[in-house]
Design an enzyme around this catalytic site. Sequence first.
Site, mmCIF file in Angstrom:
data_model
loop_
_atom_site.group_PDB
_atom_site.id
_atom_site.type_symbol
_atom_site.label_atom_id
_atom_site.label_comp_id
_atom_site.label_asym_id
_atom_site.label_seq_id
_atom_site.Cartn_x
_atom_site.Cartn_y
_atom_site.Cartn_z
ATOM 1 N N LYS A 16 0.843 -1.210 0.000
ATOM 2 C CA LYS A 16 0.000 0.000 0.000
ATOM 3 C C LYS A 16 0.871 1.250 0.000
ATOM 4 C CE LYS A 16 -3.779 -2.492 2.204
ATOM 5 N NZ LYS A 16 -4.432 -2.883 3.467
ATOM 6 N N GLN B 177 -3.898 -1.321 9.921
ATOM 7 C CA GLN B 177 -3.925 -2.664 9.326
ATOM 8 C C GLN B 177 -4.454 -3.688 10.334
ATOM 9 O OE1 GLN B 177 -3.128 -3.421 6.032
ATOM 10 N NE2 GLN B 177 -3.920 -5.432 6.534
ATOM 11 N N ASP C 1 -10.168 3.508 4.936
ATOM 12 C CA ASP C 1 -10.498 2.086 4.817
ATOM 13 C C ASP C 1 -12.014 1.860 4.922
ATOM 14 O OD1 ASP C 1 -8.879 0.025 4.217
ATOM 15 O OD2 ASP C 1 -8.302 -0.453 6.269
#
Length: 300
Positions: A53, A97, A120
């Site tokens: 990412k 994450q 996200d």
Amino acid sequence: MIKTQIIDGKALALAIRQKLKEDIRKLGAQTKPGLATVLVGDDPASAVYVRNKIAACKETGIETIDHKLGAATGENELLDLLQRLGGDRRVHGILVQMPLPPQMRASKILEAMPEEKDADGFGVKNWGRLYQAKSLTELENCFIPCTPLGILKMLEAYRVNPEGKMACVIGRSNIVGKPMAHLLTLHNATVTVCHSKTKKLAEITRRADILIAAIGRPRFVTKEMVKEGACVIDVGINRMNDERLVGDCDFEGLSQRSGLITPVPGGVGPMTIAMLLANTIKAWKRTLNSRSTSDTRIEK
Ligand code: NAD
């Protein structure tokens, strides 16, 4: 025998990333978009995801501010970091994450996620907005979680309109299955959600014009489970003993039956990353717009 079209997620993601890069360049704003990444612990798969990412951000022109926290970090420390990132003007998107180590409650972290930086899309406030949305226009006000958003973009690019179609989502996770089903419903599909306790699964999946597999079991979906000509989206990423990655669908078998299918790798995965970039840029553009609006007010 049907000739299946392969949905090239890699090429589509690349095209989207080029367009995002161009958007950043054209806007030529003084502040560049910024994504803060937070990796807790030393799960190797998570480290690879975050590294990919970060590389994609750099390539697109998004600055990253990377935080690596030790596996023994306490929940409060992460909550403090989130608060700091919330107030940091260089940061437009925040990625924490998952999964987190056991001493941290994901629910607490997602409650504390600053809504305007939730790239996200899993924060509790964003979810409220996502599930309140009754139309596609209302979705503009929130961040759509990256994997389902990437899937919608693939359907659009390959002219698969969900309206009036029978859709089936296998999997009910928060990151894929649940939001996917909601989004397909908003796109006017008739959606069935299947999961580990579903009986007569194949009878249900065979009715689907659009079949989304998000299970985490290698080659679980076989050609007997798929309607001829269906569009099959394989979300699964399963690493085999020989290190090869395979999806949740038996790609070879389905290639003789489905109308369209995503490969693994090269399907949903690259689109998920592209959508993280898109959400970060969406958050950044909002700050530019709000600044220019307030500037205009001062001038008047
Ligand atoms: P999860 O483990 O949270 O959920 C799996 C779901 O599959 C559950 O809802 C469960 O009920 C269902 N399931 C399990 N066994 C089943 C069975 N026998 N019959 C029917 N349903 C069954 O998984 P997840 O986080 O949603 O991820 C699913 C897969 O997608 C994994 O392989 C993951 O690595 C992958 N994934 C890929 C991306 C991407 O960008 N490509 C993103 C997220 C997840």
